[in-house]
Write a protein that holds these residues in place. Structure first.
Motif, PDB file in Angstrom:
ATOM      1  N   PHE A 116       7.052  27.746   0.285  1.00  0.00           N
ATOM      2  CA  PHE A 116       7.555  26.307   0.451  1.00  0.00           C
ATOM      3  C   PHE A 116       8.136  26.773   2.159  1.00  0.00           C
ATOM      4  CE2 PHE A 116       7.441  25.234  -3.757  1.00  0.00           C
ATOM      5  CZ  PHE A 116       7.147  23.908  -3.558  1.00  0.00           C
ATOM      6  N   GLY A 183       2.143  10.583  -1.421  1.00  0.00           N
ATOM      7  CA  GLY A 183       2.534  11.409  -2.448  1.00  0.00           C
ATOM      8  C   GLY A 183       1.260  12.423  -2.860  1.00  0.00           C
ATOM      9  N   LEU A 185      -1.280  15.216  -2.959  1.00  0.00           N
ATOM     10  CA  LEU A 185      -1.449  16.667  -2.140  1.00  0.00           C
ATOM     11  C   LEU A 185      -2.761  16.336  -1.227  1.00  0.00           C
ATOM     12  CD1 LEU A 185      -0.303  19.393  -2.531  1.00  0.00           C
ATOM     13  CD2 LEU A 185      -2.011  20.053  -3.915  1.00  0.00           C
TER      14      LEU A 185
ATOM     15  N   ARG B  55       7.523   5.530  -7.609  1.00  0.00           N
ATOM     16  CA  ARG B  55       8.528   6.170  -6.659  1.00  0.00           C
ATOM     17  C   ARG B  55       9.499   5.262  -6.351  1.00  0.00           C
ATOM     18  NH1 ARG B  55       5.011   8.480  -2.026  1.00  0.00           N
ATOM     19  NH2 ARG B  55       4.682   6.385  -1.326  1.00  0.00           N
ATOM     20  N   ARG B  61       1.346   4.871  -7.766  1.00  0.00           N
ATOM     21  CA  ARG B  61       0.182   5.440  -7.564  1.00  0.00           C
ATOM     22  C   ARG B  61      -0.480   6.171  -8.697  1.00  0.00           C
ATOM     23  NH1 ARG B  61      -1.868   6.501  -2.645  1.00  0.00           N
ATOM     24  NH2 ARG B  61      -3.480   8.114  -2.475  1.00  0.00           N
ATOM     25  N   TYR B  63      -3.351   8.348 -10.654  1.00  0.00           N
ATOM     26  CA  TYR B  63      -4.322   9.284 -10.372  1.00  0.00           C
ATOM     27  C   TYR B  63      -5.220   9.468 -11.782  1.00  0.00           C
ATOM     28  CZ  TYR B  63      -1.337  10.835  -7.027  1.00  0.00           C
ATOM     29  OH  TYR B  63      -0.555  11.041  -5.484  1.00  0.00           O
ATOM     30  N   VAL B  85      -7.599  12.179  -3.397  1.00  0.00           N
ATOM     31  CA  VAL B  85      -7.557  13.395  -3.769  1.00  0.00           C
ATOM     32  C   VAL B  85      -9.054  13.552  -4.666  1.00  0.00           C
ATOM     33  CG1 VAL B  85      -5.169  13.568  -4.137  1.00  0.00           C
ATOM     34  CG2 VAL B  85      -6.402  12.512  -6.031  1.00  0.00           C
ATOM     35  N   ASP B 114       6.110  23.621  -9.388  1.00  0.00           N
ATOM     36  CA  ASP B 114       5.779  22.514  -8.185  1.00  0.00           C
ATOM     37  C   ASP B 114       5.488  21.177  -8.780  1.00  0.00           C
ATOM     38  OD1 ASP B 114       6.170  24.531  -6.590  1.00  0.00           O
ATOM     39  OD2 ASP B 114       3.751  24.626  -6.173  1.00  0.00           O
ATOM     40  N   GLN B 117       1.154  16.470  -8.005  1.00  0.00           N
ATOM     41  CA  GLN B 117       0.745  15.292  -7.369  1.00  0.00           C
ATOM     42  C   GLN B 117       1.967  14.528  -6.898  1.00  0.00           C
ATOM     43  OE1 GLN B 117      -1.853  14.960  -5.498  1.00  0.00           O
ATOM     44  NE2 GLN B 117      -3.560  15.854  -6.387  1.00  0.00           N
ATOM     45  N   GLY B 118       3.252  15.229  -6.565  1.00  0.00           N
ATOM     46  CA  GLY B 118       4.125  14.268  -6.040  1.00  0.00           C
ATOM     47  C   GLY B 118       4.861  13.387  -7.136  1.00  0.00           C
TER      48      GLY B 118
END
Lengths: 409, 246
Positions: A116, A183, A185, B55, B61, B63, B85, B114, B117-118
């Motif tokens: 990071f 948002g 990737l 958000r 969003r 996916y 993506v 992590d 995808q946000g």
């Protein structure tokens, strides 16, 4: 009055040893105070230069609310990055140069390792016009700053060593990943052209890429999250900030380097406070020395005082005489001490002192200096202080009874 | 010989009334965890999943992706939508996790924790469902919920999705209903609610999870399963780095 001063000066010169000791105390005290102030002035000026010309620029422009949310790197709070917007900024008086940036959080991948980091997307040419000292932090022989390597990226030494033990081979292919403005990737290939040194304390794992790479990665073509601004003279920043605020309106916030690097301002205030404490202690010790010698002088000269009283010198004159002697020594010591201190500061200024901040490894030279105002103030304080601290001994002298005094106390 | 048989029979007869009691005994923590894994991460499957991230600024969003799983160690995920993506793939092999970026034509290693995808799920939430291997579990009494068993899970490995998890499985059919996810220091990061229970090729399980972000409370993400086939047997060749992007 004049004759009183003449007598006072003669008296001061009469007992050379005592005068020498008092003067020495004053000289050391004043010259040390001047030197410390000089060092601190130099340090603080370098600090400010280092920040303004090496990191933040004199001013920064963001969308309103950006700084409050800076930790979450809000890409949604962005602004146009185009010639029209820049012309508008440059039209403000005293603005010398501007350069766009995008700040974002991402991941860098080299070989099979992903770390990071905080990333700054910068214009590789104009960035260094606004913050020229920053170019010195790069070790890649200006490759990044030449703007010729399309996908150039530099990372801090700390990040490089975390990536590859000790050093990343120059020109190593890497991938930069980050969530884009929506948002999702996203990734871009980059080439590590070198490492940069940190010139400010703070986040250590940082990278710098070209603005166009960042814009592609984040799907933010023609956008930026920050403009850094250089001014012709740092004294004009408040004026420029006010003008920019009027020009840009309430959708934007204009910050000076003092707002951005508030810790520097606070550190400077702390240093000044500590210096004034130290100076006060020095001053009081030095003036107590003056008071002590004056008291000794009164004791020694009891007969003399008795004689003066016997020939009709008034008590107020005696009081005045001793005060005048103290003030003379104080002023003399202050001037000589100020001169010696200035000389020390001048020599140090010519030489320069190389230091580096804790948490940063870019050495820089500090050049001590003092202002005439400070010198005048310190001389005045020495003279008036000596006068004040001589009040008690002088009063003792003026209260002596002539007969007893003539008999030797 | 006969005598012993008689004794056994007698013993069995004596114990017979106790059997229903045994069947009604509380399930152990390990049994509950096993049930959770069998529902949320069946041995093999091919699933079509949608994830919607809500958000801070109110935007969303969505996916769309397919997930293929083989055994407990191998996952492969391919994104179909949105266009930004499309072509991205994720691969898990044991403790290793990569994302394949089609524009870079290479795979980049990612960390389990992590953000996925946000959104508010993390990578391990989606691509590492093996709570029996990752956590040690104990049941705790939850007086506020008489209808569910509460489990407290502590991570056995740093690769687990979270350091500490609280999980509620309803008593009626042992389906998961709620999860809370914590840091080692006890700070709540996320809260999940499981809903829309239905059968996927014979497997009863939640069809939707809503994951609330407890740090940025405006944010949450939902994940819903459009389809899940547990009768697949994908070839191992699908789960290697070289196969990504093909």
């Amino acid at each position: 009055m004049f004759s009183l001063l003449q007598i006072a000066v003669r008296n001061v010169l009469r007992n050379k040893r005592r005068t020498a000791i008092t003067l020495a105390a004053l000289l050391i005290g004043v010259s040390v105070m001047v030197s410390i102030r000089g060092l601190l002035n130099g340090l603080q000026r370098s600090l400010v230069q280092n920040v303004v010309q090496g990191q933040t620029g004199a001013l920064q422009i963001h969308r309103a609310g950006f700084l409050k949310n800076v930790l979450s790197s809000p890409l949604g709070l962005d602004m146009p990055q185009d010639a029209a917007f820049e012309r508008k900024l440059l039209s403000v008086k005293h603005v010398k140069a501007v350069s766009p940036r995008i700040l974002f959080a991402g991941m860098i991948n080299v070989a099979d390792q992903t770390i990071f980091l905080g990333v700054q997307g910068v214009d590789p040419i104009r960035e260094f016009q606004v913050v020229p000292l920053r170019a010195k932090t790069l070790d890649d022989k200006q490759q990044f700053a030449s703007g010729k390597v399309a996908d150039a990226m530099v990372v801090t030494e700390q990040l490089a060593s975390a990536l590859q033990g000790s050093n990343v081979p120059k020109g190593a292919p890497a991938a930069l990943l980050a969530p884009d403005r929506d948002g999702a990737l996203s990734g871009e290939n980059v080439t590590l052209t070198g490492v940069m040194k940190l010139n400010m304390p703070g986040e250590k794992k940082i990278g710098m890429v070209r603005l166009d790479v960042a814009q592609r990665l984040l799907k933010m073509e023609g956008r930026a999250t920050e403009y850094i601004v250089a001014v012709d003279n740092i004294d004009n920043i408040d004026q420029v900030a006010a003008d920019l605020n009027v020009l840009l309106g309430k959708d934007y916030e204009v910050s000076t380097w003092e707002d951005i690097a508030a810790f520097i301002k606070q550190a400077m205030q702390r240093q000044n406070f500590i210096l004034s404490l130290v100076a006060s202690v020095f001053l009081i010790l030095m003036l107590l020395g003056v008071a002590n010698t004056m008291l000794m002088s009164v004791m020694d000269r009891t007969r003399e005082i008795g004689t003066m009283m016997a020939v009709g010198v008034r008590r107020s004159k005696i009081l005045g005489l001793f005060l005048m002697e103290a003030a003379t020594i104080g002023a003399l010591g202050g001037v000589i001490g100020g001169a010696v201190g200035s000389l020390i500061v001048l020599v140090l200024n010519r030489r320069g002192i190389s230091v580096s901040f804790p948490g940063s490894n870019v050495p820089f030279t500090i050049q001590p200096f003092v202002t005439p105002t400070y010198l005048l103030t310190i001389v005045a304080i020495a003279g008036l202080g000596a006068l004040l601290f001589a009040v008690y001994p002088a009063w003792r002298a003026s209260r002596l009874r002539p007969v007893e005094a003539l008999a030797g106390g | 010989m006969l005598r012993s048989h008689v004794l056994t029979l007698a013993a069995a007869l004596l114990l017979l009334p106790a059997l229903p009691v045994l069947a009604w005994a509380d399930p152990t923590a390990d049994e509950l965890l096993k049930k959770y894994d069998s529902v949320m991460g069946p041995e093999n499957f091919l699933a079509t999943i949608q994830m919607t991230a809500h958000r801070d600024d109110g935007t969303t969003r969505t996916y769309k992706m397919t997930v293929l799983k083989k055994g407990s160690e191998k996952f492969r995920l391919s994104f179909a939508e949105p266009a930004a993506v499309r072509g991205q793939e994720m691969l898990r092999q044991g403790d290793n996790l990569w994302v394949y970026m089609p524009n870079l034509k290479r795979a980049v290693r990612l960390a389990n924790r992590d953000s996925f995808q946000g959104g508010d799920f993390n990578n391990a939430d989606v691509l590492r469902v093996n709570y029996q291997a990752d956590y040690s579990a104990k049941t705790v009494a939850d007086p506020s919920r008489a209808d569910a068993w509460e489990l407290e899970l502590h991570a056995k490995t740093k690769d687990a999705a979270y350091d500490m998890v609280k999980l509620w499985l309803r008593k009626s059919d042992l389906q998961p209903v709620k999860g809370e996810y914590y840091t080692a220091s006890g700070k709540m990061l996320r809260m999940a609610e499981f809903s829309e229970f239905k059968a996927y090729s014979g497997l009863m399980r939640p069809g939707k999870i809503q994951m609330k972000n407890m740090l940025a409370t405006q944010r949450y993400s939902t994940m819903s399963w459009d389809a899940m086939d547990t009768h697949v047997d994908p070839p191992s060749g699908k789960f290697v780095l070289d196969d990504l992007g093909k």
